[in-house]
Design a protein around this motif. Sequence first.
Motif, short mmCIF file in Angstrom:
data_model
loop_
_atom_site.label_atom_id
_atom_site.label_comp_id
_atom_site.label_asym_id
_atom_site.label_seq_id
_atom_site.Cartn_x
_atom_site.Cartn_y
_atom_site.Cartn_z
N LYS A 108 49.33 -13.02 -40.90
CA LYS A 108 50.46 -12.52 -41.67
C LYS A 108 50.21 -11.08 -42.12
CE LYS A 108 53.46 -13.56 -45.58
NZ LYS A 108 53.73 -14.45 -46.73
N GLY A 109 51.21 -10.21 -41.86
CA GLY A 109 51.08 -8.81 -42.22
C GLY A 109 51.38 -8.56 -43.69
N LYS A 110 51.23 -7.33 -44.11
CA LYS A 110 51.46 -6.97 -45.51
C LYS A 110 52.96 -6.85 -45.79
CE LYS A 110 47.03 -4.64 -46.06
NZ LYS A 110 46.32 -3.41 -46.44
N THR A 111 53.33 -7.24 -46.97
CA THR A 111 54.74 -7.26 -47.34
C THR A 111 55.23 -5.90 -47.79
OG1 THR A 111 54.30 -7.84 -49.64
CG2 THR A 111 54.53 -9.66 -48.07
N PHE A 112 56.55 -5.76 -47.81
CA PHE A 112 57.18 -4.54 -48.30
C PHE A 112 56.83 -4.30 -49.75
CE2 PHE A 112 60.80 -2.26 -50.15
CZ PHE A 112 60.91 -1.18 -49.29
N SER A 113 56.74 -5.39 -50.52
CA SER A 113 56.39 -5.28 -51.93
C SER A 113 55.02 -4.66 -52.13
CB SER A 113 56.44 -6.66 -52.59
OG SER A 113 56.11 -6.58 -53.96
N GLU A 114 54.07 -5.07 -51.28
CA GLU A 114 52.71 -4.52 -51.38
C GLU A 114 52.72 -3.02 -51.11
OE1 GLU A 114 49.45 -7.60 -49.96
OE2 GLU A 114 51.17 -7.66 -48.60
N HIS A 152 59.79 -9.54 -50.26
CA HIS A 152 59.09 -10.70 -49.70
C HIS A 152 58.89 -10.61 -48.18
CE1 HIS A 152 63.37 -11.32 -49.11
NE2 HIS A 152 63.09 -12.22 -48.17
N ILE A 153 59.50 -9.62 -47.52
CA ILE A 153 59.45 -9.51 -46.06
C ILE A 153 58.26 -8.66 -45.63
CG2 ILE A 153 60.74 -8.88 -43.99
CD1 ILE A 153 63.29 -9.02 -45.65
N GLU A 154 57.62 -9.04 -44.53
CA GLU A 154 56.55 -8.20 -43.97
C GLU A 154 57.15 -6.87 -43.57
OE1 GLU A 154 54.11 -9.96 -40.95
OE2 GLU A 154 54.45 -11.97 -41.76
N ILE A 155 56.52 -5.78 -43.93
CA ILE A 155 57.11 -4.46 -43.71
C ILE A 155 57.35 -4.17 -42.24
CG2 ILE A 155 54.86 -3.29 -43.69
CD1 ILE A 155 56.31 -0.96 -45.18
N LYS A 156 56.49 -4.72 -41.37
CA LYS A 156 56.65 -4.48 -39.92
C LYS A 156 57.83 -5.26 -39.34
CE LYS A 156 51.87 -3.30 -38.70
NZ LYS A 156 50.72 -3.66 -37.85
N LEU A 157 58.33 -6.26 -40.06
CA LEU A 157 59.40 -7.10 -39.53
C LEU A 157 60.78 -6.70 -40.03
CD1 LEU A 157 57.75 -10.66 -39.77
CD2 LEU A 157 57.73 -9.04 -37.86
N ILE A 158 60.86 -5.69 -40.89
CA ILE A 158 62.16 -5.24 -41.39
C ILE A 158 62.87 -4.46 -40.30
CG2 ILE A 158 63.34 -3.82 -43.11
CD1 ILE A 158 61.05 -4.42 -45.03
N ARG A 159 64.08 -4.89 -39.96
CA ARG A 159 64.83 -4.29 -38.86
C ARG A 159 65.96 -3.38 -39.37
NH1 ARG A 159 67.21 -9.38 -36.23
NH2 ARG A 159 67.66 -9.67 -38.44
N THR A 160 66.49 -2.60 -38.45
CA THR A 160 67.62 -1.72 -38.79
C THR A 160 68.79 -2.53 -39.30
OG1 THR A 160 66.96 -0.04 -37.17
CG2 THR A 160 69.26 -0.03 -37.87
#
Length: 367
Positions: free
Chosen positions: A78-84, A119-127
């Motif tokens: 699991k990657g790092k979240t946007f919050s982190e 709560h979303i992994e920063i790498k998974l946030i899409r356009t």
Amino acid sequence: MVPRPRNQGSKDLPPNLYRKTDRRNGVTYYTYRDPVTGRMFGLGKDKDAAIREAVAANYADVLKPNLVSRMAEPVREKGKTFSEWLSEYEALYAAKDLSIHTVRSFKSRKQRLEDAFGHIEIKLIRTMDVATFLNGITKEGKAHMSKVLRSMLRDVFTEAIAAGWCDLNPVDATKAARTKVKRERLSLALWKAMHEEADRPWLQRALELGLLTGQRREDVRSMKFADDNDGHLHVIQSKTNARLRISTSLRLEAIGLDLKTVIKQCRDRVLSKHLLHHSRSIGGMKAGAPIKLDTLTRAFAELRDRAAAKIGVTLSDNPPTFHEMRSLAARLHAAEGRDPQKLLGHRSAAMTDIYKDSRGTEWIDVA
């Protein structure tokens, strides 16, 4: 699944295990075929070890790491979240030496981004995620806020890429919301009516300083007598930290006043450091104390409404505020041949042009 027929060379091997001899060097290698997926797994040259792993894979009865675990789909970490990342970004933002007002605005905007993407992994946030978020704010009638949050979110991802937290900026492909400024411009006629109607000396001086210098409400309120030296009024803008030296000989013929005269009129019988101050004790404020921003805002609004009613001007649902004197100053100084860009402390002429736009409140003279 029934295994395929064994050839003669594999009779002594358990099901799904095969041997193959390299003709070049004569070495025998063993391979296991997953009966479900058909995938092949190399088990090396050790026959006994290959047989043990094949048996374990066939019956899945061995707990220690073996071919069973090697056949399983790899578990993605699991990657790092946007919050982190926002916590990291806040530290970078704080290092920019920004004004108190800007920092306060940042905190409220940061919380909105935190609620939407935290709560979303920063790498998974899409356009699409970003566009949906921004469009939702625009549909609430907050196009300007949508535009501001897009700008901030874009910078958040730009810094994240530089720090190696993600590889792409999902904000780049989105479009900024179209905004239409709703606040009404302040006309010279209304300003003059307000100046005549002003019933407190400090309020008159506030109108004069605001129009002559073109400075923001916070900067006008903060002006001190000590800032007047060497024939200039020294102003460090609270929003941008721009350092201005405004000549006290600056004059607006449209109102018949110069800055030196206005500063002199700010002095009264009360000893005070501030140009705008209470001339007598009132409420909890002592004589000589600076005027509070809220007091200045309320007094301006009340004066505007009285003056507009007196001269028969109907104000819109978004009447001009103290800040609109900044626009009026830009238009008046430009009309008298001065460049308002330096006076307003703008870095670009494009920003000054926005302030010079009367938004249809003034007549255009045609020769």
